[in-house]
Design a protein around this motif. Sequence first.
Motif, mmCIF file in Angstrom:
data_model
loop_
_atom_site.group_PDB
_atom_site.id
_atom_site.type_symbol
_atom_site.label_atom_id
_atom_site.label_comp_id
_atom_site.label_asym_id
_atom_site.label_seq_id
_atom_site.Cartn_x
_atom_site.Cartn_y
_atom_site.Cartn_z
ATOM 1 N N SER A 21 0.843 -1.194 0.000
ATOM 2 C CA SER A 21 0.000 0.000 0.000
ATOM 3 C C SER A 21 0.874 1.238 0.000
ATOM 4 O O SER A 21 1.996 1.222 0.504
ATOM 5 N N CYS A 22 0.322 2.309 -0.554
ATOM 6 C CA CYS A 22 1.026 3.588 -0.612
ATOM 7 C C CYS A 22 0.025 4.671 -0.244
ATOM 8 O O CYS A 22 -0.945 4.897 -0.970
ATOM 9 N N ALA A 23 0.273 5.332 0.863
ATOM 10 C CA ALA A 23 -0.604 6.406 1.313
ATOM 11 C C ALA A 23 -0.023 7.740 0.892
ATOM 12 O O ALA A 23 1.158 8.013 1.112
ATOM 13 N N ALA A 24 -0.867 8.571 0.285
ATOM 14 C CA ALA A 24 -0.418 9.859 -0.237
ATOM 15 C C ALA A 24 -0.980 11.002 0.596
ATOM 16 O O ALA A 24 -2.077 10.918 1.135
ATOM 17 N N SER A 25 -0.184 12.088 0.645
ATOM 18 C CA SER A 25 -0.623 13.247 1.426
ATOM 19 C C SER A 25 -1.258 14.330 0.577
ATOM 20 O O SER A 25 -1.830 15.265 1.105
ATOM 21 N N THR A 26 -1.165 14.221 -0.732
ATOM 22 C CA THR A 26 -1.638 15.290 -1.594
ATOM 23 C C THR A 26 -3.143 15.280 -1.790
ATOM 24 O O THR A 26 -3.747 14.220 -1.959
ATOM 25 N N THR A 27 -3.721 16.457 -1.779
ATOM 26 C CA THR A 27 -5.145 16.604 -2.015
ATOM 27 C C THR A 27 -5.496 16.252 -3.455
ATOM 28 O O THR A 27 -6.616 15.828 -3.738
#
Length: 117
Positions: A21-27
Amino acid sequence: QVQFVESGGGLVHPGGSLKLSCAASTTFFRLVKMAWYRQAPGKQRELVASITGDGTTTYTDSVKGRFTIGRDNAKKTMYLQMNSLKFEDTAVYYCNTDRADQLGRSWGQGTQVTVSS
């Protein structure tokens, strides 16, 4: 600075499966073409698979038919389902935008995948 955090790696036997999994911070995640990369010991980092915001995917030949890239834009998360794992899949796996090196993007710590009997 957009950040991506990888998780889900581990030790698995040949023929086994893992899901990264890869969690992103960008809106704006839903607009970004994303990719999984990997770097094996002593080798250069390589592109494994990519996915556009609307779900169009590409794969490097060595993982076609075994790996599946996906994303959930609402959760700002990308996935890599890895099946039929082989010794040569052992590497640190990273997520980032597509063309991350060409764009001069920074890299996270990645997640280690080790295929061993």
